[in-house]
Design a protein around this motif. Structure first.
Motif, PDB file in Angstrom:
ATOM      1  N   LEU A  36       0.863  -1.322   0.019  1.00  0.00           N
ATOM      2  CA  LEU A  36       0.071  -0.026  -0.039  1.00  0.00           C
ATOM      3  C   LEU A  36       0.804   1.193  -0.122  1.00  0.00           C
ATOM      4  CD1 LEU A  36      -1.885  -2.428   1.026  1.00  0.00           C
ATOM      5  CD2 LEU A  36      -2.997  -0.683   2.531  1.00  0.00           C
ATOM      6  N   PHE A  37       0.676   1.979  -0.902  1.00  0.00           N
ATOM      7  CA  PHE A  37       1.343   3.374  -1.024  1.00  0.00           C
ATOM      8  C   PHE A  37       0.627   4.478  -0.623  1.00  0.00           C
ATOM      9  CE2 PHE A  37       3.842   6.738  -2.751  1.00  0.00           C
ATOM     10  CZ  PHE A  37       5.128   6.263  -3.121  1.00  0.00           C
ATOM     11  N   LEU A  38       0.939   5.175   0.290  1.00  0.00           N
ATOM     12  CA  LEU A  38       0.256   6.177   0.862  1.00  0.00           C
ATOM     13  C   LEU A  38       0.813   7.765   0.756  1.00  0.00           C
ATOM     14  CD1 LEU A  38      -0.163   3.634   2.667  1.00  0.00           C
ATOM     15  CD2 LEU A  38      -1.385   5.283   4.611  1.00  0.00           C
ATOM     16  N   ASP A  39      -0.007   8.735   0.174  1.00  0.00           N
ATOM     17  CA  ASP A  39       0.581   9.983   0.125  1.00  0.00           C
ATOM     18  C   ASP A  39      -0.546  10.736   0.747  1.00  0.00           C
ATOM     19  OD1 ASP A  39       2.313  11.887  -1.668  1.00  0.00           O
ATOM     20  OD2 ASP A  39       0.146  12.699  -1.347  1.00  0.00           O
TER      21      ASP A  39
ATOM     22  N   ILE B  39      -4.409   6.241  -1.646  1.00  0.00           N
ATOM     23  CA  ILE B  39      -3.575   5.078  -1.240  1.00  0.00           C
ATOM     24  C   ILE B  39      -3.669   4.282  -2.727  1.00  0.00           C
ATOM     25  CG2 ILE B  39      -3.460   2.924  -0.082  1.00  0.00           C
ATOM     26  CD1 ILE B  39      -5.103   4.264   2.293  1.00  0.00           C
ATOM     27  N   GLY B  40      -2.563   3.713  -3.097  1.00  0.00           N
ATOM     28  CA  GLY B  40      -2.495   2.851  -4.168  1.00  0.00           C
ATOM     29  C   GLY B  40      -2.207   1.592  -3.752  1.00  0.00           C
TER      30      GLY B  40
ATOM     31  N   ALA C 295      -5.846   7.469  -7.476  1.00  0.00           N
ATOM     32  CA  ALA C 295      -6.709   7.883  -6.146  1.00  0.00           C
ATOM     33  C   ALA C 295      -6.804   9.290  -6.191  1.00  0.00           C
ATOM     34  CB  ALA C 295      -6.182   7.157  -5.351  1.00  0.00           C
ATOM     35  N   LYS C 296      -5.568   9.865  -6.449  1.00  0.00           N
ATOM     36  CA  LYS C 296      -5.661  11.584  -6.186  1.00  0.00           C
ATOM     37  C   LYS C 296      -6.301  12.173  -7.279  1.00  0.00           C
ATOM     38  CE  LYS C 296      -1.682  12.802  -3.639  1.00  0.00           C
ATOM     39  NZ  LYS C 296      -2.532  13.298  -2.448  1.00  0.00           N
ATOM     40  N   ARG C 297      -6.053  11.806  -8.469  1.00  0.00           N
ATOM     41  CA  ARG C 297      -6.944  12.520  -9.625  1.00  0.00           C
ATOM     42  C   ARG C 297      -8.403  12.159  -9.472  1.00  0.00           C
ATOM     43  NH1 ARG C 297      -2.878   9.875 -12.568  1.00  0.00           N
ATOM     44  NH2 ARG C 297      -4.313   8.601 -13.390  1.00  0.00           N
ATOM     45  N   LEU C 298      -8.966  11.030  -8.668  1.00  0.00           N
ATOM     46  CA  LEU C 298     -10.399  10.743  -8.611  1.00  0.00           C
ATOM     47  C   LEU C 298     -10.795  11.474  -7.238  1.00  0.00           C
ATOM     48  CD1 LEU C 298     -10.585   7.001  -9.632  1.00  0.00           C
ATOM     49  CD2 LEU C 298     -11.270   9.095 -10.786  1.00  0.00           C
ATOM     50  N   GLY C 299      -9.848  12.395  -6.646  1.00  0.00           N
ATOM     51  CA  GLY C 299     -10.473  13.275  -5.569  1.00  0.00           C
ATOM     52  C   GLY C 299     -10.104  13.056  -4.142  1.00  0.00           C
ATOM     53  N   HIS C 300      -8.748  12.304  -3.973  1.00  0.00           N
ATOM     54  CA  HIS C 300      -8.330  12.031  -2.726  1.00  0.00           C
ATOM     55  C   HIS C 300      -9.197  11.273  -1.753  1.00  0.00           C
ATOM     56  CE1 HIS C 300      -5.754  15.433  -3.846  1.00  0.00           C
ATOM     57  NE2 HIS C 300      -6.623  16.200  -3.956  1.00  0.00           N
ATOM     58  N   ASP C 301      -8.652  10.970  -0.557  1.00  0.00           N
ATOM     59  CA  ASP C 301      -9.257  10.213   0.283  1.00  0.00           C
ATOM     60  C   ASP C 301      -9.869   9.005  -0.324  1.00  0.00           C
ATOM     61  OD1 ASP C 301     -10.218   9.571   3.073  1.00  0.00           O
ATOM     62  OD2 ASP C 301     -12.168  10.661   2.528  1.00  0.00           O
TER      63      ASP C 301
ATOM     64  N   TYR D  20      -8.651   4.684  -2.002  1.00  0.00           N
ATOM     65  CA  TYR D  20      -7.617   3.736  -2.522  1.00  0.00           C
ATOM     66  C   TYR D  20      -7.909   3.328  -3.830  1.00  0.00           C
ATOM     67  CZ  TYR D  20     -10.908   0.174  -1.218  1.00  0.00           C
ATOM     68  OH  TYR D  20     -12.016  -0.645  -1.082  1.00  0.00           O
ATOM     69  N   GLU D  21      -6.845   2.904  -4.635  1.00  0.00           N
ATOM     70  CA  GLU D  21      -7.208   2.357  -5.989  1.00  0.00           C
ATOM     71  C   GLU D  21      -6.250   1.290  -6.264  1.00  0.00           C
ATOM     72  OE1 GLU D  21      -8.943   3.121  -8.908  1.00  0.00           O
ATOM     73  OE2 GLU D  21     -10.357   4.314  -7.520  1.00  0.00           O
TER      74      GLU D  21
END
Length: 713
Positions: free
Chosen positions: A296-299, A385-386, A411-417, A419-420
Motif C-alpha cells: 500500500l503506497f500512501l500519500d 492510497i495505491g 486515487a488522487k486524480r479521482l478526488g483524494h481520500d 484507494y485504488e
C-alpha cells in the motif's frame, strides 16, 4: 605558589610572550596553563579576545575555551610539555558570549625556577578577525585545512562557499564538486537537501544547532554525523559555519548506525532498505504458503499546506502521529515504512486474497480521519492510497512500488481520500493522456464544454435554495471525460484560467435567466481552482462578469478548497475581503479532507462549509464519520457559518443531518446534475425535495450525471 605562577606568567608577558609569531594579523592574547590545563595567568589582550575578566579566566581551564573534545586539548598540552619546542595548531575558540571562531594556538613549555614545575604558555590568535577584510569572511582555505573535523561555510541558500580537506575525506566529494552546491549532509541523496534546509532554518532561528543525523557518503554508505551549525552575520549577509565529524569509528555507535541504516530518523518507521529486505523474505514465505502480499503506497493529501501554514515542526509532528496510527492498524508481521516526505508504504506480509488489502486500506483511511491537534489547531487529514499485489502486479519491491505509486496517483486524480488497485491499463494510459491533452486545448473553441447544475436543498423545508455549477466535457473522440482526468491537466497547462472564467460567466448568465423566470431567491455556486484563485486580479475579473451578466454579487458563491485557503495566507485574505465587499459569498469545499484549522475559519470571511461526501457516506453507521461530521457542524455553527452536506444519497443520511442542524444538502437523493432545461423543469414541477416514492433521476434523458465532478477538484 599561585603568586609564583602568576609572576612567571607576567614575566613571559613582559618578555614579549612566545617567540613564535602568529600567522595572522588578528588579535591575540597569552594564557599560561598547568599540565592539566588549569589557567594560572592571562594577559589583558587574552581577556579582551575571550570576553572574560582575569578572575573568571583563572577559574577555567584551556579546554573550556575551545570547542573541541577535552581529549584533544590534553593531547596538545602533553605534546608541548614533552619538549617538542613551539607547537602550533588550529582549533575553534569559544568566547564568553558563545561565539566561536577559528584560532591559532602557538604554545611552548617552561619550568618554574622554584620547584621545576612545568607550565605551558599558549598564545591564542583569532584567525577569523584577522581575515575580516575578505569579502565573505570565508575562513581562508589554509585555516580550514588545519581543522580535523569537516568544516565548511555556506550562504543563506545553503550553498558551500568554502570547505576543508576533512570534508572530502569524510564524504568522498571533492571541493570542485561541492563548491556552490548544497553540502552532502543527510540520510540519502534525495533527502539531503531537505535535511540541510531544515538544519539551516533552525540555526537561523536559534543561532546554533547541534544534533546527530544519519548522513551518506558519495558511495552511498551511511554514517552517523555529529553536526554543529552556527549562524554568523557578516557584511555580505548571513553565513552559516557547519562543523561535523564522522562518528562511525566509535564502537558505541555501531548499533545506532545499524538503526539509522534501516529506520527513518523522524518517525522511527522502517526505511526503504529494511522494507526491501523484508519484502524478499515475505515473498519467499508467500510463495511457499500459496498466499499473497500487498503493498500500500500512501500519500497524505495537502501535506504542504501544513508546512506552509503551521510550520515545519508541525509538519514533522503530523508525520510522527500518522506513523503511530499506521502502526496501530497493521499486524505484527506487517511493515510500515516511510518512503520520504509525506509518503508511506505498508507491506501486508501474508493475505489470503488481494481484496483483503482493501479492508486494511479502509481502516487506514478511517483512522487518519480522526481529528488531531497541531500547534493548538484542530487538524483533519486524509490520504490517497495505491495498492499493488504479489505475484500478479510484480515480483520485487521496485516493480510493486512503481505500480502502487501509479495507483495512488489515480486515487488522487479521482478526488483524494480513497484507494485504488493497480491495473495493467494504467501503464497503457500514456497515449490516452496525450490525446486528452491535445483535445483539451481545442475544447473551448469547439464548444465541447457544458455546465450542469445540481440543486442545494434546505434540510428543514425541502425547498431549493441554490444550484452548483458542474463542468462536463463531451469530446467526439474521447467521449464523456471525467473532470478528475482533465482538470489536473488544465491546471498544469494553464487552460484552467480560460475554462474557469467561461464556467463562471455561463453560471451567472443561467442564474440571471432563472431569476427572470421568478426563481429570484436562488444563488449559484462556482468552484474556483487553485490557479484561478492565485490570480492577483481575481476580484476584478469576478466584478466584470457580474456587471456583464447583470447578476448581483449576493447571489454568487465561490467555492475553494482548504489547501487553496491556506496557501499564501496574506494574499488570500486580501482577495477574500475584496469579494466580501462585493457581496460575493465564499464556501470552503470538501471540508475535513485537508488540514482543517479552526484558526483559519476564524480569520477568513467564510460563509459556507461543505462537508465532503466521504464523511457523509458513513452516516449514520460509521462512528468515525459521525464524530467528524458532528464536530464540523458544531464548529461551523459556533462561528456563524452555514453548513452544506455533499453527496447525500439516502434518507437516513438526510434525517441524521437535519437533526444535527445541518442547514443544506445536495446529492443524488434530491437530484442528479441537470442541464438548464431539466433544471427549469425540476423547479417548476417540484417545490419540495426529495420527491417521495420516486426518483428524480428518471425523466431527464438529456442529463448525464457524474458524482464528484466539480471544477477545480
Amino acid at each position: 605558589m599561585d603568586e609564583l605562577r602568576a609572576a612567571a606568567g607576567a614575566e613571559i608577558e613582559a618578555a614579549g610572550g612566545l617567540s613564535a609569531e602568529p600567522v595572522t594579523s588578528g588579535p591575540s592574547g597569552l594564557v599560561v596553563v598547568e599540565r592539566d590545563g588549569t589557567i594560572v595567568h592571562a594577559d589583558s589582550a587574552a581577556c579582551a579576545l575571550l570576553g572574560h575578566t582575569h578572575t573568571t579566566l583563572r577559574a577555567l581551564d584551556l579546554a573550556s575555551l575551545l570547542d573541541v573534545e577535552p581529549s584533544q586539548v590534553d593531547t596538545f598540552i602533553a605534546k608541548v610539555a614533552s619538549g617538542h619546542g613551539d607547537v602550533t595548531t588550529v582549533m575553534p575558540l569559544q568566547r564568553a558570549d558563545g561565539q566561536i571562531c577559528a584560532a591559532e594556538l602557538s604554545a611552548t613549555s617552561f619550568a618554574l625556577p622554584a620547584d621545576d614545575e612545568m607550565l605551558v604558555g599558549v598564545r591564542l590568535s583569532d584567525l577569523a578577525l584577522g581575515a575580516r577584510n575578505v569579502g565573505d569572511l570565508s575562513l581562508a582555505n589554509t585555516l580550514l585545512h588545519e581543522v580535523d573535523q569537516a568544516a565548511l561555510v555556506v550562504d543563506a541558500d545553503a550553498r558551500v562557499l568554502s570547505l576543508n580537506q576533512a570534508y572530502t575525506e569524510i564524504t568522498g566529494h571533492q571541493s570542485a564538486e561541492a563548491l556552490g552546491r548544497q553540502p552532502c549532509l543527510g540520510e540519502a541523496a534525495d533527502g539531503a537537501e531537505a535535511t540541510v534546509e531544515r538544519l539551516i532554518a533552525q540555526a537561523r532561528q536559534k543561532g546554533i544547532v547541534e544534533c546527530e543525523i544519519a548522513s551518506h557518503r558519495m558511495d552511498g554508505s551511511i554514517y552517523p554525523a555529529q553536526v554543529k551549525i552556527r549562524s554568523v552575520a557578516t557584511e555580505n549577509g548571513l553565513r552559516y559555519a557547519i562543523v561535523f565529524r564522522d562518528r562511525s569509528a566509535d564502537q558505541a555507535y555501531e548499533e545506532r548506525i545499524d538503526y539509522l541504516a534501516h529506520y527513518d530518523a523522524l518517525t522511527g518507521l522502517a526505511n526503504r532498505t529494511l522494507i526491501e529486505k523484508r519484502i524478499e523474505a515475505a515473498r519467499l514465505h508467500a510463495a511457499r504458503e500459496g498466499r499473497f502480499l500487498a503493498l500500500l503506497f500512501l500519500d497524505l493529501d495537502g501535506f504542504k499546506a501544513v508546512n506552509d501554514s503551521l510550520g515545519h515542526a508541525a509538519g514533522d509532528e503530523l508525520l510522527r502521529l500518522v506513523a503511530r496510527r499506521l502502526l496501530a492498524i497493521v499486524g505484527e508481521r506487517d511493515t510500515v515504512a516511510r518512503q520520504g516526505g509525506d509518503e508511506f508504504v505498508v507491506l501486508l506480509d501474508s493475505i489470503a486474497r488481494p481484496r483483503d488489502a482493501a479492508y486494511v486500506a479502509g481502516k487506514i483511511m478511517a483512522a487518519l480521519k480522526v481529528p488531531l491537534t497541531l500547534e493548538g489547531q484542530t487538524v483533519f487529514t486524509t490520504a490517497s492510497i495505491g495498492i499493488s499485489c504479489y505475484p500478479e502486479d510484480g515480483h520485487d519491491l521496485a516493480v510493486l512500488l512503481h505500480n502502487a505509486d501509479m495507483a495512488m496517483y489515480r486515487a488522487k486524480r479521482l478526488g483524494h481520500d480513497r484507494y485504488e488497485y493497480y491495473r495493467p491499463e494504467m501503464n497503457e494510459n500514456a497515449h490516452w493522456v496525450l490525446s486528452l491533452r491535445n483535445n483539451l486545448h481545442q475544447a473551448l473553441e469547439r464548444k465541447e464544454f457544458r455546465v450542469y447544475y445540481q440543486p442545494f436543498v434546505d434540510m428543514v423545508t425541502g425547498r431549493v435554495t441554490g444550484i452548483e455549477a458542474l463542468l462536463r466535457w463531451q469530446n467526439a473522440e474521447l467521449g464523456m471525460v471525467s473532470p478528475a482526468d482533465f482538470i489536473p491537466i488544465a491546471e498544469e497547462t494553464g487552460l484552467i484560467l480560460s475554462v474557469g472564467e467561461w464556467v463562471l460567466r455561463e453560471a451567472c448568465h443561467e442564474l440571471k435567466r432563472l431569476h427572470g423566470l421568478g426563481y429570484d431567491d436562488l444563488r449559484v455556486a462556482v468552484n474556483l481552482s487553485a490557479r484561478q484563485f492565485r490570480q492577483t486580479d481575481l476580484a476584478q475579473r469576478v466584478l466584470e462578469i457580474l456587471e456583464e451578466t447583470g447578476l448581483e454579487g449576493r447571489f454568487l458563491e465561490l467555492e475553494i478548497t482548504e489547501t487553496v485557503l491556506m496557501e499564501q495566507a496574506g494574499t488570500t485574505l486580501e482577495t477574500l475581503y475584496r469579494l466580501e465587499q462585493m457581496g460575493v459569498a465564499v464556501a470552503l469545499d470538501d471540508f475535513g479532507t485537508g488540514y482543517s484549522s479552526l484558526n483559519y475559519l476564524k480569520r477568513f470571511p467564510i460563509n459556507y462549509l461543505k462537508i465532503d461526501k466521504s464523511f457523509v457516506d458513513g452516516i449514520p453507521a460509521e462512528e468515525g464519520d459521525v464524530t467528524i461530521t458532528r464536530t464540523i457542524i458544531g464548529m461551523a455553527r459556533s462561528l456563524g457559518i452555514r453548513v452544506t452536506a455533499e453527496g447525500v444519497e439516502t434518507d437516513d443520511q438526510r434525517v441524521w443531518l437535519r437533526d444535527k442542524q445541518c442547514e443544506e444538502a445536495q446529492g443524488y437523493l434530491f437530484s442528479i446534475p441537470l442541464v438548464p432545461d431539466d433544471l427549469q423543469w425540476l423547479l417548476a414541477q417540484h417545490a419540495v425535495l426529495p420527491v417521495q416514492d420516486q426518483t428524480v433521476h428518471t425523466g431527464f434523458p438529456s442529463s448525464m450525471g457524474c458524482k464528484d465532478s466539480r471544477l477545480g477538484q
